[in-house]
Design a protein around this motif. Structure first.
Motif, short mmCIF file in Angstrom:
data_model
loop_
_atom_site.label_atom_id
_atom_site.label_comp_id
_atom_site.label_asym_id
_atom_site.label_seq_id
_atom_site.Cartn_x
_atom_site.Cartn_y
_atom_site.Cartn_z
N ILE A 76 -5.15 6.72 3.83
CA ILE A 76 -4.93 5.32 3.73
C ILE A 76 -5.77 4.33 4.53
O ILE A 76 -6.25 3.43 4.01
CB ILE A 76 -3.48 4.80 4.06
N MET A 80 -8.81 4.35 1.82
CA MET A 80 -8.32 3.32 0.79
C MET A 80 -8.52 1.88 1.32
O MET A 80 -8.86 1.01 0.47
CB MET A 80 -7.10 3.64 0.48
N VAL A 132 0.89 -1.10 -0.16
CA VAL A 132 -0.22 0.11 0.13
C VAL A 132 0.97 1.34 -0.05
O VAL A 132 0.51 2.24 -0.68
CB VAL A 132 -0.98 -0.02 1.29
N ARG A 169 -5.59 5.17 -5.87
CA ARG A 169 -5.06 6.69 -5.60
C ARG A 169 -5.63 7.79 -6.50
O ARG A 169 -5.61 8.87 -5.92
CB ARG A 169 -3.58 6.56 -5.59
N TYR A 178 1.01 4.41 -2.73
CA TYR A 178 0.47 5.42 -2.50
C TYR A 178 1.68 6.59 -2.93
O TYR A 178 1.52 7.66 -3.43
CB TYR A 178 0.14 5.65 -1.19
N THR A 189 -3.53 -0.28 -5.11
CA THR A 189 -3.50 0.99 -4.59
C THR A 189 -3.25 2.20 -5.64
O THR A 189 -3.86 3.38 -5.42
CB THR A 189 -2.46 1.02 -3.32
#
Lengths: 327, 269, 340
Positions: free
Chosen positions: C208, C212, C121, C189, C125, C185
């Motif tokens: 996050i 997400m 992740v 994003r 990101y 991710t």
């Protein structure tokens, strides 16, 4: 072009990482069997051999770590991986070189074979979704989780011990020596049949399922609908439009799973006493033959890396997008 | 009265393998609270880039953004308080709400982040905001985005933008992805809210008609350059730049016959 | 000119709406498991878990209890799965072996998934060189062959704890999940709702964790299940080779003893059930993953059913796009032809 440079840089980095891990491996492991061995066999080991062993295993505490690292690279460039304890101090490189062809031949061929059959089967099943062909799915699922070695044992028990169709172990008959004669080649084929079949059947399930899923996703795409609407023969749509595109992710998952495949087939060689690098590694582990273990790890890692590179090249040839755009 | 100044902003994107792409070239404008400016241009003209820079989702390559004469801070509390003042409504109602969370979550977050009201009043404020955008709080507040229609989702997005009581609103093509029949409803809602709260609105669109209906001034953007600016009626009825003329002529005119493109369009009152 | 699309109703006082949303949120999280394939897989897994927990109550013998009067016995009333060369009851061995397999399997899954989420992740990101270097790290672990490394490392220790075994297995297993998570991710994003959260000034950890991660649960679950499957196979393979000492009883150990003591090919009850259990557990886990796959990719879900329904009407799914019905009677039949 930039795509290839980036991939090349990645592979160079991975190779460097493998070599460096290999360098540190014996240094973090416990005990020091090397010194014990050397002490026992003082007179029998040549000075060069002692030197290379020292470098490989970091026994020279007079040299700095960095210096040892440089020497290690020097040894590698000379193709010197040390000497094997359990095999009468024969050079590790020679031992591995005699075992590697067997593994590449058997495992390499069988895996590629399995991939081709599994992908084709998966494409067909995905094409005929909703039909009786779907019954294959639970069967394929079951076989994809059967451990390789267990299947090997069953296969031996059934086909060799009970039915006596194939020999159960080794690559060729006892007493024969490798040579390019028809008789020898036949022996190889005969002995390789069971291991090959085991590898193919055990890994088939995974490819079938993966390809089937990809096919079902691709068949929903609009361009497949257009191809059908254009009036193309179903077979052409299946092969040139659907399967061709579904193949790409399959190929990259094939490349990724190479490391895993190597693991499974290592044990296979143990089961069949097949004289490849897998059996060699396991024998070396049992005998605590560190030079051989270290050399084998390096060779196997680099071989998998090489296979990855080839898979990448195949992918780039098949997928025109990679040649144009960046990842 | 709040003033936002977009001053000589240039934005360059680095495209791998193709050099640099100039998205904005020395763009300047000023937005005051209480007024509406429409930003008109075709796809790729740089409209969304301006929106992203204004909300600091992207940084300008050169140039400044000034709020009430002061440069906006790059991080920390200063940036947070700038963000409270300038809010955005996104184009795609299907993508701008998190499919996992309820409507309550979406509107609550800005309230809590900026401490707009004390904690025990948050729930009431959420409901009040939903009512302001003409949504029934009881039936909406516990729903998830996929349970609402496009128009309802966009209203939630507007409510979310208004939660922090901003003075400036950036609407990036707020109705382009909605059914034509409900576009006017949403636009009129925005007009009402703008009047009520004396907001400054930057209305980004490619549709000249709604631009004229909704805003006081129109700015025309072409390949990252402002080619024309003025009062709405002036720009539409008397376009100076040939691109603006082309834009205007591209709108289908029911009175003009297809077979005779040279016939002048009748002036509209 | 005003139009209202919804009537305004007087707002009711804030009530227990919050509790409802929490429960419904938890229920929604497990929606990926609510399909026949996953349920079947979970059921089989549940059976194994129950057997493992209640092993002492179910089995009549201690797994290492030797009975010299009943050597190499085929299945009988006294020993449901027969005995080994030392008279040990195989059924008990399988029951107790389940514990080793499940504990190490799930422990590995937890460790590996934790690492995969952290690295994957984050790599998805952040952008630029930070993302690329994390991706390179992941790919290195992906390409290097795991089993040789594990064999070498595991052979170092005389009596590794379960945790150590799980850690070593996790070390070679986290990379695949991290790679998938990074890709997901990265696509997440750029979605508008993440941008909206950023524009509202949400702090990064909250973006996050709250915005997400909930959208990544299906991928994380799938990665977890996949890792457990690999760990089970890896553990039993290592035990079979003899690299993991026999003090850790699992199905692989049973097979190790079987091979060492000449169980092949005659004493089928010794080696067949253990392997079948491995395959069955693996299949259960794979089924769970299929269920999650179908949940994430709806195309996989209904494709088969649609095709079957069309087949019932006499229309072939693969033969064309625009199916032209020649007859208007309900019984289709082969009079239908695909459009040219």
């Amino acid at each position: 072009m930039r795509f290839f440079l980036r991939r090349l840089a990645f592979y160079a980095f991975t190779a460097w990482a493998a070599i460096t891990i290999n360098f540190f491996l014996p240094r973090v492991m416990k005990g020091d069997p090397i010194s014990a061995y050397l002490q026992k066999n003082q007179g029998k080991v040549s000075p060069e051999a002692i030197d290379s062993l020292r470098t490989l295993f970091g026994l020279d505490s007079t040299k700095s770590l960095w210096q040892q690292y440089i020497d290690y690279w020097g040894l590698l460039f000379h193709g010197d991986l040390g000497r094997s304890f359990s095999r009468g101090l024969a050079p590790v490189t020679d031992i591995i070189a005699s075992a590697l062809p067997w593994t590449v031949g058997l495992v390499g061929l069988a895996t590629v074979f399995s991939f081709i059959i599994g992908t084709s089967l998966g494409a067909l099943i995905g094409w005929r979704r909703g039909s009786r062909a779907d019954a294959v799915v639970p069967i394929a699922t079951f076989f994809s989780t059967v451990p390789y070695f267990w299947m090997g044992l069953i296969v031996i028990a059934v086909f060799s011990s009970t039915l006596g169709w194939f020999p159960a172990s080794h690559a060729y008959g006892k007493g024969s020596a490798p040579e390019w004669s028809l008789d020898f080649i036949l022996q190889v084929v005969q002995h390789g049949a069971l291991p090959a079949i085991t590898i193919v059947v055990a890994s088939l399930g995974g490819w079938v399922l993966g390809m089937r899923n990809m096919m079902m996703t691709v068949l929903d795409e609009d361009y497949v609908t257009v191809a059908q609407a254009k009036g193309l023969k179903p077979r052409r749509v299946l092969v040139n439009y659907a399967a061709r595109n579904a193949l790409l992710p399959q190929l990259s998952s094939f490349a990724l799973s190479l490391g895993f495949i190597v693991g499974g087939t290592l044990v296979m060689e143990l089961v069949f006493s097949y004289p490849g690098v897998g059996k060699l590694l396991l024998d070396a582990t049992t005998a605590k033959d560190y030079p051989l273990m270290q050399g084998l790890f390096l060779v196997i890692a680099l071989a998998v890396l090489l296979a990855n590179i080839m898979a990448d090249i195949a992918y780039a040839i098949l997928d025109p997008r990679t040649r144009q755009m960046e990842a | 009265m709040t003033t936002l100044e977009f001053s000589h902003v240039t934005k360059r994107y680095r495209v791998r393998g193709a050099g640099d792409m100039l998205a904005l070239d020395d763009v300047s404008f000023t937005l005051h609270s209480g007024e509406t400016i429409a930003l008109v241009g075709q796809s790729g003209s740089g409209k969304s880039t301006i929106a992203k820079i204004l909300t600091q989702l992207e940084r300008a390559t050169t140039g400044d953004i000034l709020l009430d004469g002061k440069q906006i801070p790059r991080r920390g509390k200063g940036l947070r308080s700038y963000r409270q003042q300038v809010r955005m409504v996104f184009q795609d109602p299907f993508a701008s709400l998190n499919p996992y969370h309820t409507i309550r979550h979406h509107i609550e977050r800005p309230l809590r982040l900026d401490h707009v009201v004390p904690s025990d009043e948050v729930e009431t404020e959420v409901r009040r905001l939903l009512e302001r955008v003409h949504l029934d709080p009881a039936s909406t507040i516990d729903r998830r985005p996929h349970e609402l229609s496009g128009g309802q989702r966009q209203r939630v997005a507007i409510a979310r933008a208004l939660a922090s009581r901003p003075s400036l609103l950036i609407a990036d093509e707020p109705v382009s992805m909605l059914d034509v029949s409900i576009r006017l409803g949403v636009l009129n809602l925005m007009a009402d809210l703008q009047r009520e709260a004396n907001l400054g609105v930057l209305y980004i669109t490619h549709d000249l008609a709604t631009a004229r209906h909704f805003s006081d001034e129109i700015m025309v953007l072409h390949h990252g350059v402002v080619v024309e600016r003025g009062k709405s009626d002036d720009v539409i009825l008397n376009p100076q730049h040939e691109y603006t003329r082309a834009l205007r002529d591209a709108s289908p005119d029911p009175d003009k016959h297809f077979a005779d493109p040279s016939a002048p369009a009748p002036t509209r009152s | 000119m005003t139009t209202n699309t919804a009537a305004i109703v007087a707002a009711p006082a804030p009530g227990p709406g919050h509790n409802r949303s929490t429960w419904s949120r938890i229920g929604q999280s497990f929606a990926m498991f609510r399909n026949p394939k996953s349920m079947l897989g979970i059921a089989i897994l549940g059976v194994f878990t129950v057997l493992a927990i209640f092993a002492p109550l179910i089995s009549r013998y201690d797994p290492l209890q030797k009975d010299y009067t009943a050597l190499r016995q085929p299945p009988s009333g006294a020993h449901w799965l027969g005995t080994t060369h030392m008279g040990e009851d195989l059924f008990s061995q399988i029951l107790y072996g389940t514990r080793g397999v499940l504990i190490v399997g799930f422990l590995t899954g937890i460790i590996a998934t934790f690492v995969a989420v952290a690295i994957g992740v984050t790599a998805g990101y952040v952008t630029g060189w930070k993302s690329e270097s994390l991706s390179a790290l992941t790919n290195v672990f992906l390409v290097l062959p795991g089993l040789p490394l594990i064999i070498i490392v595991a052979s170092q220790y005389d009596n590794p704890s379960l945790f150590l075994i799980a850690a070593v297995l996790a070390l070679t297993g986290w990379a695949w999940g991290a790679r998938v998570l990074r890709a997901q991710t990265m696509s997440l994003r750029n979605r508008d709702f993440v941008q909206a959260a950023r524009a509202n000034g949400e702090p990064l950890p909250r973006i996050i964790a709250v915005e997400m991660l909930p959208n990544l649960t299906a991928i994380i679950a799938s990665s977890f299940v996949g890792t457990v499957t690999a760990a089970v196979l890896g553990l039993t393979t290592l035990a079979f080779i003899g690299v993991i000492p026999i003090t850790n009883l699992n199905w692989g150990t049973i097979l190790y003893w079987a091979q060492q003591n000449g169980a092949f090919p005659d004493f089928w009850w010794w080696y067949i059930p253990a392997g079948l259990c491995i395959a069955l557990l693996g299949m259960a886990l794979s089924l769970i993953n299929f269920g999650i796959d179908e949940y994430v990719n709806p195309r996989l879900r209904s494709a088969g059913e649609r095709a079957r329904a069309m087949r019932k009407k006499g229309l072939s799914m693969a033969s064309g796009v625009t199916i032209v019905r020649k007859s208007t009677t309900p019984t289709g039949g082969e009079g239908d032809s695909p459009a040219p």
